[in-house]
Design an enzyme around this catalytic site. Structure first.
Site, PDB file in Angstrom:
ATOM      1  N   CYS A 195      47.660  47.166  47.424  1.00 37.04           N
ATOM      2  CA  CYS A 195      47.411  47.091  48.869  1.00 37.04           C
ATOM      3  C   CYS A 195      48.669  47.342  49.687  1.00 37.04           C
ATOM      4  O   CYS A 195      48.590  47.747  50.846  1.00 37.04           O
ATOM      5  CB  CYS A 195      46.841  45.718  49.237  1.00 37.04           C
ATOM      6  SG  CYS A 195      45.254  45.346  48.478  1.00 37.04           S
TER       7      CYS A 195
ATOM      8  N   GLU B 191      42.986  38.413  51.835  1.00 40.56           N
ATOM      9  CA  GLU B 191      44.028  39.426  51.687  1.00 40.56           C
ATOM     10  C   GLU B 191      43.306  40.710  51.326  1.00 40.56           C
ATOM     11  O   GLU B 191      42.786  40.854  50.219  1.00 40.56           O
ATOM     12  CB  GLU B 191      45.039  39.018  50.618  1.00 40.56           C
ATOM     13  CG  GLU B 191      46.332  39.830  50.669  1.00 40.56           C
ATOM     14  CD  GLU B 191      46.256  41.106  49.860  1.00 40.56           C
ATOM     15  OE1 GLU B 191      46.049  42.184  50.476  1.00 40.56           O
ATOM     16  OE2 GLU B 191      46.402  41.045  48.636  1.00 40.56           O
TER      17      GLU B 191
ATOM     18  N   GLU C 133      49.550  33.460  52.062  1.00 46.09           N
ATOM     19  CA  GLU C 133      49.704  32.924  50.719  1.00 46.09           C
ATOM     20  C   GLU C 133      51.186  32.891  50.375  1.00 46.09           C
ATOM     21  O   GLU C 133      52.012  33.507  51.047  1.00 46.09           O
ATOM     22  CB  GLU C 133      48.932  33.780  49.713  1.00 46.09           C
ATOM     23  CG  GLU C 133      47.429  33.793  49.979  1.00 46.09           C
ATOM     24  CD  GLU C 133      46.668  34.666  48.999  1.00 46.09           C
ATOM     25  OE1 GLU C 133      46.029  34.096  48.096  1.00 46.09           O
ATOM     26  OE2 GLU C 133      46.708  35.899  49.145  1.00 46.09           O
TER      27      GLU C 133
ATOM     28  N   GLY D  34      40.726  41.610  48.027  1.00 47.21           N
ATOM     29  CA  GLY D  34      39.899  42.759  47.691  1.00 47.21           C
ATOM     30  C   GLY D  34      39.726  43.671  48.882  1.00 47.21           C
ATOM     31  O   GLY D  34      40.557  43.690  49.797  1.00 47.21           O
ATOM     32  N   SER D  35      38.647  44.401  48.898  1.00 41.58           N
ATOM     33  CA  SER D  35      38.420  45.386  49.943  1.00 41.58           C
ATOM     34  C   SER D  35      38.068  44.710  51.268  1.00 41.58           C
ATOM     35  O   SER D  35      37.520  43.608  51.301  1.00 41.58           O
ATOM     36  CB  SER D  35      37.293  46.338  49.540  1.00 41.58           C
ATOM     37  OG  SER D  35      36.048  45.669  49.586  1.00 41.58           O
TER      38      SER D  35
ATOM     39  N   ASN E  93      43.366  44.799  40.425  1.00 41.09           N
ATOM     40  CA  ASN E  93      44.613  45.569  40.431  1.00 41.09           C
ATOM     41  C   ASN E  93      45.822  44.757  39.962  1.00 41.09           C
ATOM     42  O   ASN E  93      46.724  45.297  39.342  1.00 41.09           O
ATOM     43  CB  ASN E  93      44.869  46.191  41.810  1.00 41.09           C
ATOM     44  CG  ASN E  93      45.009  45.180  42.919  1.00 41.09           C
ATOM     45  OD1 ASN E  93      44.350  44.136  42.906  1.00 41.09           O
ATOM     46  ND2 ASN E  93      45.855  45.469  43.884  1.00 41.09           N
TER      47      ASN E  93
ATOM     48  N   VAL F 135      34.127  44.035  51.598  1.00 44.95           N
ATOM     49  CA  VAL F 135      33.649  42.820  50.936  1.00 44.95           C
ATOM     50  C   VAL F 135      34.221  41.584  51.621  1.00 44.95           C
ATOM     51  O   VAL F 135      33.534  40.572  51.767  1.00 44.95           O
ATOM     52  CB  VAL F 135      34.012  42.840  49.442  1.00 44.95           C
ATOM     53  CG1 VAL F 135      33.605  41.530  48.764  1.00 44.95           C
ATOM     54  CG2 VAL F 135      33.333  44.015  48.744  1.00 44.95           C
TER      55      VAL F 135
END
Length: 458
Positions: free
Chosen positions: A261, A227, A429, A205-206, A129, A209
């Site tokens: 997100c 994240e 981060e 990511g998701s 994304n 995962v």
């Protein structure tokens, strides 16, 4: 081979070889060798090379932006910002190289100091994304702290990452220090996570995962920053500037076609101004220009893939709520949508759709707003619209999210920490402490007590 499609046209942009587990082994070996030399390089020289990398990115900013438009379907203006963000992150990280300080801690009988040492090889697994900036979130501070980086971009968006690796070499970074391995998550990504030579994984990511990666890292006691997903609230109180809040709402969840997100996809409006809010927001949503990402006038582009398009469609029943328009024909298009009749517990109101879809829900009072805001497994971001400073502080303290904005939808600044609560992940981060997240703290005690024979006899 990985096929890269233009999301706006479905045309093939490029094919890229997919890395194997053996490729990961070889990359880790190269990175390990390069990292030892990099860590021994004088801090000023490391900083100088990172700044040169930033300058090189800036010199190729338009090229990188155009590449992002083709592979990710991002608006050209957004893509230019993303390439500029990579430059800025490298500059910011370079400024921390010579300020990565330990501490001197007062103790009896001697001198105690701490030393921050690099971890070694860091694996960064970036999403599709925001391919460029999120890759740089992990890469820039990890390099600045003295580590080597192996970046695995998403299968659908490897091209800008590969170009950044070329620019790093052009800027003078050592061979093997920053490598990009495009590949399938279950192969290249899995090999990177499980490799004993990789000291830390940074994953965006998701949530699903992310949990798998966390479990594999736990088995190896490997450091990890996650994240993950979000379902962020946009809370509008009756005492707010309702017109400003309503007009700011569309792009709070339509930016990047909702594939963000931090998108404010749960719009919570106090009941007494609910109808007025909808009156203002309806024409704002209906007038959003959806189309060619390379056109400067376009406000929203396509989704990344057909599978993502089908996912978004599955959440929205035909005819519900407020809809904009979207092109027909080739491309992965979905219109801007605001669902007005969703139950607070429905999937569209609680799950991450990751598309240009939001729900709007009324609330009665401050306690009700906080309850609705926290009624999700996620806790990444959110907005609070009010003129009451006390309320802004109370609600900010009560909403379970890592990044909140008052009278704004800003979530990410490279100067400030970013990360989530609950199932939006953990670790932070960006910001002033980013480099320290890629170091190990070593404690050293030096005795000052005399060990001379005279001292022993006395």
């Amino acid at each position: 081979m990985l096929e890269v499609l233009n999301p706006a046209t479905e045309e093939l942009v490029a094919t890229v070889p997919a890395a194997t587990a053996q490729d990961v082994d070889a990359a880790v070996a190269r990175a390990t060798s390069a990292q030892v030399k990099w860590a021994a390089t004088a801090p000023a020289d490391r900083a100088r090379l990172l700044r040169r990398f930033a300058v090189t990115v800036d010199e190729h900013l338009e090229e990188l932006a155009q590449l992002e438009v083709r592979e990710a379907g991002h608006l050209i203006g957004n893509a230019r910002w993303e390439a500029g963000n990579v430059r800025d992150l490298l500059d910011f990280a370079a400024g921390g190289v010579e300020r990565l300080n330990g501490r001197q801690i007062p103790v009896p009988g001697g001198l105690n100091v701490t030393i921050l040492e690099p971890l070694g090889v860091v694996g960064v697994i970036a999403p599709w994304n925001f391919p460029m900036p999120i890759a740089a979130w992990g890469t820039a501070p990890a390099l600045a702290a003295g580590n080597a980086v192996i970046l695995k971009p998403a299968e659908t968006t490897p091209l800008t990452a590969l170009r950044l690796a070329e620019l790093a070499l052009e800027a003078g970074l050592p061979e093997g220090l920053f490598q990009v391995l495009p590949g399938v998550g279950g192969v290249a990504g899995n090999a990177l996570v499980e490799h004993p030579g990789v000291a830390k994984i940074v994953f965006t990511g998701s949530t699903g995962v992310g949990k798998q990666i966390m479990a594999k890292c736990a088995d190896r006691v490997k450091r990890v920053t996650l994240e993950l997903g979000g379902k962020s609230p946009n809370i509008v109180f009756a005492d707010a500037d309702v017109e400003a809040a309503a007009l700011a709402t569309p792009m709070s969840y339509l930016d990047n076609s909702g594939q963000d997100c931090c998108a404010r996809t749960r719009i919570l409006v106090q009941r007494s101004v609910y109808d007025r809010f909808l009156e203002i927001v309806r024409p704002a949503i209906e007038s959003i220009v959806v189309g060619d990402p390379s056109d400067e006038k376009t406000q929203m582009g396509p989704l990344i893939s057909r599978s993502q398009l089908e996912r978004v469609r599955s959440y929205v029943a035909a005819g519900t709520g407020i809809h904009g328009t979207a092109p027909e024909g080739p491309g992965f298009w979905f219109p801007p949508t605001l669902v007005t009749d969703a139950a607070p517990t429905s999937p569209v109101a609680t799950e991450e759709v990751f598309g240009p879809v939001a729900v709007v829900l009324p609330f009665d009072d401050e306690a009700d707003a906080i309850r609705l805001a926290n009624a999700t497994e996620y806790g990444l971001s959110g907005s609070i619209w009010t003129r009451d400073v006390g309320r802004a502080l109370r609600v900010s303290g009560a909403v379970q999210a890592g990044n909140l904005s008052v009278n704004s939808h800003s979530s990410v600044r490279y100067w400030t920490p970013f990360g989530g609560y609950k199932q939006s992940g953990f670790g932070r981060e960006l910001g002033p402490d980013a480099l320290a997240a890629f170091t190990e703290t070593k404690n050293v005690f030096i005795s000052t007590e005399s060990t001379s024979p005279e001292s022993t006899e006395a």
